[in-house]
Write a protein that holds these residues in place. Structure first.
Motif, PDB file in Angstrom:
ATOM      1  N   THR A 273      10.596   5.029  -1.320  1.00 18.45           N
ATOM      2  CA  THR A 273       9.670   4.173  -1.047  1.00 18.45           C
ATOM      3  C   THR A 273       8.713   5.260  -0.449  1.00 18.45           C
ATOM      4  OG1 THR A 273      10.498   2.953   0.384  1.00 18.45           O
ATOM      5  CG2 THR A 273      10.928   2.476  -2.077  1.00 18.45           C
ATOM      6  N   ILE A 274       7.567   4.818  -0.949  1.00 17.83           N
ATOM      7  CA  ILE A 274       6.500   5.512  -0.275  1.00 17.83           C
ATOM      8  C   ILE A 274       5.395   4.979  -0.723  1.00 17.83           C
ATOM      9  CG2 ILE A 274       5.502   7.258  -1.693  1.00 17.83           C
ATOM     10  CD1 ILE A 274       4.951   9.158   0.179  1.00 17.83           C
ATOM     11  N   ARG A 275       4.676   4.599   0.508  1.00 15.51           N
ATOM     12  CA  ARG A 275       3.202   3.774   1.091  1.00 15.51           C
ATOM     13  C   ARG A 275       2.234   3.780  -0.173  1.00 15.51           C
ATOM     14  NH1 ARG A 275       0.350   3.190   6.495  1.00 15.51           N
ATOM     15  NH2 ARG A 275       0.272   5.419   5.820  1.00 15.51           N
ATOM     16  N   GLU A 276       1.557   3.094  -1.133  1.00 14.59           N
ATOM     17  CA  GLU A 276       0.697   3.340  -2.229  1.00 14.59           C
ATOM     18  C   GLU A 276      -0.459   3.440  -1.655  1.00 14.59           C
ATOM     19  OE1 GLU A 276       0.768   1.017  -5.408  1.00 14.59           O
ATOM     20  OE2 GLU A 276       2.925  -0.238  -4.627  1.00 14.59           O
ATOM     21  N   ARG A 277      -1.873   4.116  -1.420  1.00 15.57           N
ATOM     22  CA  ARG A 277      -2.589   4.487  -1.381  1.00 15.57           C
ATOM     23  C   ARG A 277      -3.547   2.784  -1.899  1.00 15.57           C
ATOM     24  NH1 ARG A 277      -4.299   9.343   0.585  1.00 15.57           N
ATOM     25  NH2 ARG A 277      -3.950  10.273   2.647  1.00 15.57           N
ATOM     26  N   LYS A 278      -3.602   2.310  -1.443  1.00 19.88           N
ATOM     27  CA  LYS A 278      -4.460   1.130  -1.391  1.00 19.88           C
ATOM     28  C   LYS A 278      -4.405   0.317   0.122  1.00 19.88           C
ATOM     29  CE  LYS A 278      -1.377  -1.630  -3.840  1.00 19.88           C
ATOM     30  NZ  LYS A 278      -0.781  -2.723  -5.240  1.00 19.88           N
ATOM     31  N   LYS A 279      -5.865  -0.447  -0.126  1.00 20.53           N
ATOM     32  CA  LYS A 279      -5.692  -1.502   1.021  1.00 20.53           C
ATOM     33  C   LYS A 279      -4.391  -2.845   0.888  1.00 20.53           C
ATOM     34  CE  LYS A 279      -8.023  -5.668   2.871  1.00 20.53           C
ATOM     35  NZ  LYS A 279      -9.905  -5.605   2.549  1.00 20.53           N
ATOM     36  N   GLY A 280      -3.905  -2.481   1.739  1.00 21.84           N
ATOM     37  CA  GLY A 280      -2.731  -3.448   2.486  1.00 21.84           C
ATOM     38  C   GLY A 280      -1.444  -2.525   2.420  1.00 21.84           C
ATOM     39  N   ALA A 281      -1.267  -1.818   1.463  1.00 20.31           N
ATOM     40  CA  ALA A 281      -0.138  -1.041   0.880  1.00 20.31           C
ATOM     41  C   ALA A 281       0.924  -1.455   2.276  1.00 20.31           C
ATOM     42  CB  ALA A 281       0.008   0.297   0.095  1.00 20.31           C
ATOM     43  N   VAL A 282       2.312  -2.064   2.341  1.00 14.98           N
ATOM     44  CA  VAL A 282       3.362  -1.320   2.951  1.00 14.98           C
ATOM     45  C   VAL A 282       3.559  -0.297   3.481  1.00 14.98           C
ATOM     46  CG1 VAL A 282       3.493  -4.044   3.697  1.00 14.98           C
ATOM     47  CG2 VAL A 282       4.809  -2.583   2.307  1.00 14.98           C
ATOM     48  N   PRO A 283       4.063   0.130   4.069  1.00 16.66           N
ATOM     49  CA  PRO A 283       4.663   1.201   4.570  1.00 16.66           C
ATOM     50  C   PRO A 283       5.883   1.844   3.790  1.00 16.66           C
ATOM     51  CG  PRO A 283       3.725   0.948   6.162  1.00 16.66           C
ATOM     52  CD  PRO A 283       3.634  -0.483   5.682  1.00 16.66           C
ATOM     53  N   GLY A 284       6.403   2.700   3.556  1.00 18.40           N
ATOM     54  CA  GLY A 284       7.173   2.882   2.900  1.00 18.40           C
ATOM     55  C   GLY A 284       8.683   3.873   3.913  1.00 18.40           C
ATOM     56  N   ASP A 285       9.624   4.324   3.023  1.00 22.34           N
ATOM     57  CA  ASP A 285      10.657   4.555   3.943  1.00 22.34           C
ATOM     58  C   ASP A 285      10.308   6.212   4.248  1.00 22.34           C
ATOM     59  OD1 ASP A 285      12.555   2.509   3.143  1.00 22.34           O
ATOM     60  OD2 ASP A 285      13.141   3.798   1.409  1.00 22.34           O
ATOM     61  N   PHE A 286       9.785   6.310   3.805  1.00 28.06           N
ATOM     62  CA  PHE A 286       8.579   8.177   3.549  1.00 28.06           C
ATOM     63  C   PHE A 286       8.503   8.360   5.254  1.00 28.06           C
ATOM     64  CE2 PHE A 286       6.054  11.628   2.924  1.00 28.06           C
ATOM     65  CZ  PHE A 286       7.274  12.841   2.640  1.00 28.06           C
ATOM     66  N   ASP A 287       7.523   7.275   4.990  1.00 27.36           N
ATOM     67  CA  ASP A 287       6.182   6.561   6.341  1.00 27.36           C
ATOM     68  C   ASP A 287       6.738   6.172   7.300  1.00 27.36           C
ATOM     69  OD1 ASP A 287       4.272   7.463   3.876  1.00 27.36           O
ATOM     70  OD2 ASP A 287       5.287   4.769   3.196  1.00 27.36           O
TER      71      ASP A 287
END
Length: 617
Positions: A273-287
């Motif tokens: 997973t990776i964080r989506e570029r939007k408000k409130g998005a949670v960090p994903g594995d990649f991040d």
């Protein structure tokens, strides 16, 4: 020890109305592209956690805050001397200058001047006041090219890092988000300023914070966690020795390389997973792997097969050993040309750090050397083509722009065999909307000098090697007194072309098109750059084949080149004069050469070559 003060300050509070100096014995400004990219990525990521286009500007004050560390100052009378922190303050000054220039054409601008310089009696002095840097900073502030030849290391690095900011500043911050980002940067980004009132006290603080700060790094913590889960004492000792040996090799390559190697390995093999570029998005594995890989491994033990003692031994002795070795070789190939891994070097010339997890993604720990090389060449070639197409079409390749798309590619090619890898990569290239023919007006502008330089180096080298001439690519990209530069075939004299151009603006647009450019030694431009084309033409014959091909003599007694011209079908021709139509012809020629160099069929040829070698072996 006298009074010591520590104040948390915003960037505005830190720089507005304050003067910072650096003593002559302080080290040079040494930040490289990697540190600059990481800072831009961190700032953009934190900002986009809260940004919404529908917000009023006042909403920025409620956005999250970002801590940029501390600086140590020795206060002497009215001046503040930086003991520790000049790397960050210099980089911040460059970023503020860039943002000042970026918003120049906007009706409403966020005022930044007082954070960059102060003015008294019409005399401008920069808030980071270092005499040897002032001329350079002045040129950057006024958007005027600065020749850093014979300049100190700090000045060279300042020029290079400003160019990096121009190239890697996130594209999605340059539109409507720009004023919000500038507000956030100067009001919500904080630095702790620690002030002492003597150099002696300042250096005691510096030494205490650095020499005695023996906190464990994420690499140390990951090693400790893995070893703690190995029950066999002998195997634990063996795994520890292997870990230390490999980390030592990576550190020898450069600071933080051991952490980068681990991040790259874990991202390439496990990130889902990776964080989506939007408000409130949670960090994903990649991040999370980027910021806290030691915790991520601990939290994902079952997902990555870490259940019993033997799994932890395997994780170090097989997986860590294999992927860190491959990473080390790829980084070495990115620094100097290695046979068979040239594309890795080419991609690195664009500063494309996202290539490393992609290159590791299809590799398996039990792949033989031939298979490893084939997979790396396939992915590196795919990236070489993708980046060239994007740059040709004025599309950015910054980390933030490319991160999500490259994550998807990485995930899709993980562990794949070469034949399947080719299919996936070809499909992704075929799905790209733009090819070289999509932009017939590629030209040099302020932000793409490096890209144009690389295009000219590759095109020149390609036609020479295809004509049987030894490669001079290393020479074309070398840095130093005898370096090459982009040469305009038309001198900067619009009056000479008034018969074809009614305005100077039209002339300059055409003059900068790639078909009107060459790559020639700096000394050539100094000696002949202002001459009319007819007087330059005889001199072009004494240089590389791309320049030489303008001259009729190139088409006499030149069997290698003529054979290449014949079998490639490329429309090389000499030009006794160089008018608008001649430049158009060269523009088309360069496009066709680019299509030959960055042809997706290269991927199929890699596989065919490997199969032929296997059969022959």
């Amino acid at each position: 020890m006298k009074e010591i003060r520590g104040d948390a300050k915003t960037i505005r509070e830190l720089l507005s109305g304050n003067k910072y100096a650096i003593d002559y014995y302080q080290r040079e400004y040494k930040w490289q592209t990697k540190q600059l990219q990481e800072l831009l990525e961190d700032l953009a990521g934190k900002f986009f956690n809260d940004f919404e286009p529908s917000h009023e500007r006042q909403a920025v004050k409620n956005y999250g805050h970002y801590f940029l560390g501390s600086i140590i100052i020795s206060q002497k009378e009215s001046k503040k001397f930086i003991i520790d922190g000049q790397q960050r303050l210099t980089t911040l000054s460059l970023l503020l200058i860039f943002l000042h220039n970026l918003q120049k054409t906007r009706l409403y601008q966020v005022k930044l001047n007082d954070l960059i310089f102060s003015e008294r009696f019409s005399q401008k002095s920069f808030n980071l006041d270092v005499e040897e840097r002032n001329a350079c900073m002045e040129s950057l502030f006024n958007n005027i090219p600065f020749d850093d030849t014979e300049q100190p290391e700090s000045v060279k690095n300042i020029v290079a890092r400003y160019a990096d900011i121009q190239e890697y500043f996130p594209e999605d911050l340059t539109g409507d988000a720009l004023p919000y980002f500038i507000d956030w940067l100067i009001e919500n980004v904080h630095i702790v300023e620690i002030t002492a009132y003597s150099d002696e006290d300042a250096y005691i603080i510096f030494e205490t914070m650095n020499d005695r700060g023996l906190s464990l790094s994420p690499t140390d913590m990951l090693k400790g966690f893995l070893l703690a889960n190995i029950s066999d004492e002998a195997k634990k000792v063996q795994a520890n020795q292997l870990w230390k040996k490999r980390v030592s090799e990576l550190i020898e390559l450069g600071k933080d390389e051991e952490a980068d190697a681990i991040k790259t390995w874990l991202r390439s093999q496990y990130a889902q997973t990776i964080r989506e570029r939007k408000k409130g998005a949670v960090p994903g594995d990649f991040d999370r792997i980027s910021t806290e890989f030691h915790r991520w491994v601990r939290d994902h033990k079952p997902d990555i097969g870490l259940n019993k003692s033997a799994d932890f031994v395997r994780f170090i002795e097989r997986d860590f050993a294999f992927y860190s070795r491959q990473y080390l070789q790829l980084r070495e190939a990115s620094i100097s040309l290695k046979p068979g891994l040239e594309e890795v070097f080419y991609n690195a010339q664009h500063g494309f750090t996202l290539q490393y997890p992609l290159l590791l993604a299809p590799l398996n720990a039990d792949d033989d050397p031939g298979m490893i090389n084939q997979k790396i060449r396939l992915v590196a070639s795919f990236l070489d083509i993708l980046l060239a197409r994007r740059l040709w079409n004025f599309r950015t390749i910054t980390y933030n722009t490319m991160q999500y798309a490259m994550f998807v590619v990485m995930r899709d090619i993980r562990g794949k065999a070469p034949t399947e890898l080719v299919k996936i990569l070809r499909q992704k290239l075929d799905a790209e909307p733009e090819v070289f023919a999509s932009n017939e007006r590629l030209l040099l502008h302020q932000q793409n000098y490096n890209a144009i330089y690389q295009f000219l180096a590759r095109i020149t080298d390609h036609i020479e090697t295809q004509s049987g001439i030894s490669s001079h690519y290393r020479e074309y990209i070398a840095i130093g007194k005898n370096r090459y530069e982009v040469e305009h075939i038309w001198a900067n004299k619009p009056q000479r072309h008034s018969d074809e151009f009614s305005s100077n603006a039209d002339f300059y647009e055409y003059r900068n098109r790639i078909g009107g450019l060459l790559l020639l030694p700096k000394s050539f431009n100094a000696s002949y750059g202002d001459l009319p084309y007819a007087e330059k033409l005889p001199h072009y014959y004494g240089h590389n084949l791309l320049a030489k091909s303008l001259n009729p003599q190139c088409y006499d007694h030149n069997p290698g080149f003529l054979a290449y011209k014949e079998h490639s079908g490329l429309t090389f021709q000499s030009h006794e004069e160089f008018k608008k139509s001649n430049l158009d012809a060269r523009q088309k020629l360069y496009q066709k050469i680019a299509e030959e160099i960055w042809n997706p069929e290269r991927l199929n040829r890699v596989v065919e070559s490997y199969i032929s070698e296997e059969v022959a072996g």
